[in-house]
Write an enzyme that holds these catalytic residues in place. Structure first.
Site, mmCIF file in Angstrom:
data_model
loop_
_atom_site.group_PDB
_atom_site.id
_atom_site.type_symbol
_atom_site.label_atom_id
_atom_site.label_comp_id
_atom_site.label_asym_id
_atom_site.label_seq_id
_atom_site.Cartn_x
_atom_site.Cartn_y
_atom_site.Cartn_z
ATOM 1 C CD GLU A 1 -5.701 -4.752 0.503
ATOM 2 O OE1 GLU A 1 -5.619 -3.856 -0.383
ATOM 3 O OE2 GLU A 1 -5.080 -4.697 1.577
ATOM 4 C CD GLU B 1 4.244 0.536 -21.663
ATOM 5 O OE1 GLU B 1 5.234 1.243 -21.482
ATOM 6 O OE2 GLU B 1 4.082 -0.149 -22.689
ATOM 7 C CD GLN C 1 -5.803 5.390 -15.955
ATOM 8 O OE1 GLN C 1 -5.510 5.586 -14.779
ATOM 9 N NE2 GLN C 1 -5.339 4.375 -16.631
ATOM 10 C CB SER D 1 -11.272 5.561 -10.084
ATOM 11 O OG SER D 1 -10.263 4.594 -10.090
ATOM 12 C CB SER E 1 -3.248 11.685 -11.722
ATOM 13 O OG SER E 1 -3.414 10.802 -10.631
#
Lengths: 350, 386
Positions: B371, B238, B120, B123, B155
């Protein structure tokens, strides 16, 4: 078994009837709730049939479960309604069920007729001071003798006599406090049916207080959110600052956990499940924890006005801690639960 | 199919498959990536993938209650985690919701058979929680996009065949409105993968550099500049597959930790006899009980096909922090034995407590930091000001 709609109706009715509190306590201008305000609250409870909730139908009651009783408890907590509710809604009927002693049946009869009202003291040792709430509006004293955290052995019952009762300044200004001199010596000691009966008595106490604590925490959370939304400093609403926002969210998470645990615990109790005692103390641990943190944060979020007697924040703070003083805080409840986990097979019940 | 029969079938298959796996890899820990890929391939070959996906696309079309049972048994059996979790768990559902028929036909079978591993590309070094500020650029040139930029924390990029990427196709639009969702072949010229070592000693994630990488227009998922919406819609669906195995696993870890606390003796008594330890166990016990109750409610809502709300944030926040508390307790129980590092083989019938403990430090960061979850709950549920 209760259904969701019936529960909602009960909740709405209780909320409506208790809506005059906490303003009716007049505690912005007094240090202690007036005896006649307490009397009115008791009359209201009689009118609503709350003292008959847990009494079996064959004895003239409504035969309802802890599910229904905890609905009332939660609204009592939300509104800080004053009165010996737990003692009379839960404990007197419980004693009739968990003991053969005729004195308890007589007390229950008197309660249903509005003649007698009990107050309780939980005594761990003889040396402890017997502090009781609402001695001014009650006729009988029940002292629950508690050798360890989650069970009772015997109950001492006595009529309250003015000479034995000394008024004390309470931590929680919404409930008059007295000290009984001479303690358990005055009472006639009555027994419960069994060790399990003692545990069940405590389960009911834990469930009621968990619900009351949740109500306190709920209202404290609402006050915090309202204030954080309205109050502006440095050009924005203070609730937009993460430190404040996140603290309020943490209280919400803790409260939602406690609500889920309490619902499951009352279900377990009302269906006499084997895990009911453990569930009750777990629900209490979660609720009292949620109550302590929501109420401290309520004072904190309000700043200096939260510390003043002019704002109700301190009343919620004190009600939560009064409950903890009486039955133990989250740490002590979790210690008892930990003992139970290590003694049994650590089966985390579904 | 009857739930009990299904559960028996799953548990029996897993039992024999794990026995065979252990016979083949007697010394290899279940955290090993090659072992994980090997097991995942077998799982998929035996038909245990695409459980909830439509049968006409190669899935099994199972209802959510059976899918939950599969994941419960998987976690109970202690089976190894796959390496194509991103393909099965994120890209697959994204294509089901937003992909074209052609894209579904081309890519879903590869996931179901575990032939194609996915990573994916979201980021970036300057775009973590503020993902919408991403800068990787995809410039439309004829019938291709040319991609230039850098992704990080990707990842499995080091073993992936394909990558799904969020890239900026319109730098002039407001930031959420200029992003597109692209499927990129990792064998394309111009891609460089650099592994990054994690706190737990593993190198599971990477930096990925895109230098003029060509991507066919057919690999655009959804409309151009609507990539953000494509990505966000899939994120909330999901519920069962993400949480059920994690909660079951946590419950198993709790039980095992109680046993370990009874076995290890310190200061003249079993660690589990220490009242301070017992209080911490009670805290974790209540965490697990509450999570199970919330998860049950969430699955019931999913079974009624209700739109997911912010309860996913609630559970993610609660689970990740509860898991940290439990694994903190695990180190406390282990005592001096916790001086051994995560790569040290663990004792028989014991978990990899140190490895798992370190991984929990990622759980409050990945998939939305604690957060951010608190902001979501505060703003969307409690209506606190933004």
């Amino acid at each position: 078994m209760a259904d969701a709609e019936h529960i909602e109706l009960m909740r709405e009715a209780a909320r409506r009837h208790l809506a005059r509190y906490p303003e009716a306590l007049s505690l912005t201008s007094r240090e202690l709730v007036a005896a006649d305000v307490v009397r009115e609250a008791i009359d209201l409870a009689v009118e609503q049939g709350w003292f008959a909730l847990r009494v079996p139908e064959e004895s003239g009651g409504l035969g309802l479960g802890m599910m229904e009783a905890t609905i009332v408890a939660r609204e009592v907590g939300r509104t800080l309604a004053p009165g010996p509710f737990m003692a009379n809604i839960v404990i007197v009927p419980a004693l009739c069920r968990l003991s053969d002693e005729r004195e308890f049946a007589a007390l229950q009869e008197g309660l249903l007729e509005g003649r007698t009202f009990a107050t309780i003291a939980v005594r761990k040792t003889d040396a402890e001071r017997a502090l009781v709430e609402h001695a001014e509006s009650t006729t009988d004293l029940l002292q629950i003798l508690q050798p360890n955290r989650s069970t009772a052995t015997a109950i001492s019952l006595t009529k309250l006599r003015p000479g034995w009762v000394k008024q004390r300044a309470p931590f929680d200004p919404s409930a008059p406090l007295h000290e009984i001199e001479g303690g358990v010596d005055h009472g006639r000691t009555l027994s419960l049916l069994s060790e399990q009966a003692g545990r069940d008595l405590f389960a009911e106490i834990y469930l009621w207080l968990a619900a009351e604590g949740l109500g306190v925490s709920e209202r404290a959370g609402e006050l915090s959110i309202e204030h954080a939304t309205r109050r502006n400093q440095f050009g924005q609403a203070i609730g937009s600052y993460q430190a404040i926002k996140h603290r309020i969210v943490d209280d919400y998470v803790a409260r939602e956990n406690a609500v889920a645990l309490l619902e499951e615990a009352t279900l377990a109790y009302d269906s006499s499940r084997e895990d009911r005692n453990e569930r009750a103390i777990g629900a209490y641990a979660a609720a009292i924890d949620a109550a302590y943190s929501a109420t401290s944060h309520c004072v904190q979020v309000h700043g200096a006005i939260g510390f003043s007697w002019e704002h109700p924040a301190h009343l919620y703070y004190k009600r939560a801690r009064k409950i903890g003083a009486m039955m133990g805080d989250a740490l002590s409840a979790r210690a008892a639960l930990g003992d139970s986990i290590f003694k049994s097979g650590a089966e985390v019940a579904a | 199919m009857n739930a009990d029969d299904f559960r028996a079938e799953v548990s029996s298959w897993l039992s024999q498959a794990l026995t065979a796996l252990r016979a083949e890899y007697p010394q290899t820990p279940f955290t090993d990536q090659r072992l994980r890929r090997s097991f995942e391939d077998r799982l998929c070959a035996a038909g245990w993938s695409g459980l909830g996906w439509p049968t006409e696309l190669g899935g099994r079309g199972l209802p959510i209650n059976l899918i939950a049972i599969f994941y419960e048994e998987y976690a109970r059996a202690g089976a190894p985690q796959g390496v194509n979790l991103i393909g099965h768990g994120i890209l697959g559902p994204t294509l089901l919701l937003s992909g074209s028929d052609e894209q579904k036909r081309r890519f879903l079978p590869g996931i179901i058979a575990n032939r194609e591993i996915w990573c994916q590309g979201y980021s970036e070094p300057d775009a973590g929680s503020d993902l919408a500020s991403l800068r990787t650029r995809a410039e439309r040139v004829g019938d291709k996009y040319v991609v230039t930029g850098q992704k990080i924390w990707t990842s499995f990029a080091h073993i992936a065949d394909w990558c799904f990427l969020l890239a900026r196709t319109d730098p002039d639009a407001p930031k959420h409105k200029g992003i597109s969702f692209l499927l990129v072949d990792m064998k394309s010229p111009g891609i460089t993968v650099r592994p990054i070592r994690q706190m737990n000693g593993e190198t599971e994630f990477n930096e990925v550099f895109f230098d003029g990488v060509e991507v066919p227009v057919a690999n655009l998922v959804g409309e151009e500049n609507r990539g953000w919406q494509v990505a966000m819609t899939a994120a909330s669906y999901e519920r069962a597959t993400y949480f059920v195995p994690r909660l079951v696993r946590m419950e198993e870890e709790f039980r095992d930790l109680v046993s370990v606390a009874r076995e290890i003796v310190r200061d003249g008594r079993p660690v589990g006899d220490d009242p301070l330890m017992r209080e911490r166990f009670a805290r974790s016990y209540l965490d697990v009980q509450a999570l199970k109750l919330h998860a049950r409610r969430m699955l019931e809502a999913a079974a009624r096909h209700e739109q997911p709300g912010p309860e996913g944030s609630f559970i993610k926040l609660l689970w990740s922090e509860s898991h940290q508390r439990l694994l903190d307790l695990a180190l406390a129980v282990l005592g001096p034995e916790a001086m051994l590092g995560p790569q040290e083989p663990s004792a028989p019938r014991r978990r990899h407590w140190q490895f798992d403990h370190l991984w929990t430090r990622a759980e409050t960061i990945l998939a939305g930091t604690s957060e951010i979850q608190r902001n979501i709950i505060g703003e969307r549920v409690l209506q606190l000001p933004r």
